[in-house]
Design an enzyme around this catalytic site. Sequence first.
Site, short mmCIF file in Angstrom:
data_model
loop_
_atom_site.label_atom_id
_atom_site.label_comp_id
_atom_site.label_asym_id
_atom_site.label_seq_id
_atom_site.Cartn_x
_atom_site.Cartn_y
_atom_site.Cartn_z
N LYS A 12 6.80 -7.08 0.63
CA LYS A 12 5.77 -7.93 0.04
C LYS A 12 6.36 -8.93 -0.96
CE LYS A 12 2.07 -6.46 2.15
NZ LYS A 12 1.19 -7.37 2.94
N TYR A 56 8.02 -1.04 0.85
CA TYR A 56 6.80 -1.85 0.88
C TYR A 56 6.91 -3.01 -0.12
CZ TYR A 56 1.87 -3.14 0.47
OH TYR A 56 0.69 -3.83 0.45
#
Length: 236
Positions: free
Chosen positions: A149, A145
């Site tokens: 990002k 993740y």
Amino acid sequence: MADDSSRPGVAVVTGAASGLGAAVAGALTAAGWRVAGIDLRPSAATALGVEVDVTDAAAVEAAVDRVERELGPVGALVTAAGVYEMLPVEEIDDLRWHRMMAVNLSGTANACAAVVPRMVSRGEGGVVTVSSDLGVGGSQGDVHYAASKGAIVGFTRALAAEVGGTGVAVNTVAPGAADTPMLEDTSPWRSADFLATLPVQRLIRPDEIAAAALFLLEAGTALSGQVLSPNAGATI
């Protein structure tokens, strides 16, 4: 949007069916924008909802074509579509890795590729991508993740440089842990121990993140290539 224009027009929000995307769509609507939602599910609280997978570049391009035919030229884009899960690095298989990158990073890139050239040709527009505090600072259990990002931050800054001087501004919001359905009740980010570390003693709310996105859009080209982190004071 161009600095000399304060009239809201048409905005596209990816992931508008729920969570942060729905909050952004609501904030833009309240500010006078005609909002089109792009999501796998119906975006009820929008002027137009288009059910599209953001990982499909051709489908996103076709969705933006439809938005401009039915609502008019797109003047704002917020890329809020995303997925999240926590896993130790040894449990992240190829399927999980590629899904995270496809939705979070490629979904952002696909929306920008469909909208930004149109903005550039008209000489005005504002884009806000959605990154994360974890993409800036990282955290254990969030490798794939955080990677997706963090890449959005680099993508945003590079795109801002690419369109500099065209009347188009490109920025990102990098929220801290947010009180959305994406964050499960058992998440460590909801624990009393974590909340106690935050100056405001609670998670950031979707409407507060949406307000940050609206602020960046209203700033026009005075701000571009910036990272704004609404995070309940987690990073000061």
